[in-house]
Scaffold this motif. Sequence first.
Motif, short mmCIF file in Angstrom:
data_model
loop_
_atom_site.label_atom_id
_atom_site.label_comp_id
_atom_site.label_asym_id
_atom_site.label_seq_id
_atom_site.Cartn_x
_atom_site.Cartn_y
_atom_site.Cartn_z
N UNK A 145 0.86 -1.18 0.00
CA UNK A 145 0.00 0.00 0.00
C UNK A 145 0.90 1.23 0.00
N UNK A 146 0.33 2.39 -0.31
CA UNK A 146 1.18 3.60 -0.36
C UNK A 146 1.92 3.82 0.96
N UNK A 147 3.12 4.33 0.84
CA UNK A 147 3.96 4.61 2.00
C UNK A 147 4.32 6.09 1.98
N UNK A 148 3.90 6.80 3.02
CA UNK A 148 4.08 8.25 3.12
C UNK A 148 5.22 8.52 4.08
N UNK A 149 6.34 9.00 3.55
CA UNK A 149 7.54 9.18 4.35
C UNK A 149 7.83 10.66 4.52
N UNK A 150 7.78 11.11 5.77
CA UNK A 150 8.08 12.50 6.11
C UNK A 150 9.04 12.50 7.30
N UNK A 151 9.56 13.66 7.62
CA UNK A 151 10.44 13.78 8.80
C UNK A 151 9.67 13.46 10.07
N UNK A 152 8.36 13.68 10.06
CA UNK A 152 7.53 13.39 11.25
C UNK A 152 7.15 11.92 11.33
N UNK A 153 6.79 11.31 10.19
CA UNK A 153 6.28 9.94 10.23
C UNK A 153 7.38 8.90 10.35
N UNK A 154 8.54 9.19 9.78
CA UNK A 154 9.66 8.25 9.81
C UNK A 154 10.95 8.99 10.15
N UNK A 155 11.04 9.54 11.36
CA UNK A 155 12.22 10.35 11.71
C UNK A 155 13.53 9.56 11.65
N UNK A 156 13.48 8.24 11.89
CA UNK A 156 14.71 7.45 11.90
C UNK A 156 15.32 7.29 10.51
N UNK A 157 14.49 7.31 9.47
CA UNK A 157 15.01 7.03 8.13
C UNK A 157 14.73 8.12 7.10
#
Length: 176
Positions: free
Chosen positions: A105-117
């Motif tokens: 499914x779609x993956x939404x990557x932001x500094x807030x949602x995935x700070x580790x990567x």
Amino acid sequence: VKNAQEMVEFHNASTIRIWLNEQNIGFPPHWHSAMEIILPVEGNYTITASDMVFEVQPEEILIIPPGEMHEIYAPVGGKRFIFMFDLSLVGKLNSFSGIQSILAQPLFITAETYPQIYDDIYQLLLRMRNEYFSKAEYGELTIYSLLLNLFVKIGYNHINTGNLFPNVRLYKQKEY
């Protein structure tokens, strides 16, 4: 687009296409066999996929899996990089099956949602873009190595956090 399927035009017998889209027109519901990554540079994009509405701002990343019906609403004056990858080569790797479930499914990557990567993923995309436009001798191979690195980071992040969709300004359900 034919019967809602967009035919991706890869260039020079490549299986990768990256471009800066400056068109201020949206794309009606469509799908394609390639994985798509949208990285806005200017303007906020509204993208509907999997009955979710994503408000994607500059420097945020939306990964849309192959075969996913999606729709894009473009702002006036917006710019976005679009990355398209044919995953048929990568899909044959044994370890890829674990990533496929994460990317189902779609993956939404932001500094807030995935700070580790987030920073690593963003930098990998910039390196892919730069490599693509440099037209280097081993550019396609380099880009696929960076894409594999991106998948590994997403996979390890999922294993380490156990949380595919962090509870941060991700999306809203599509209203009918």
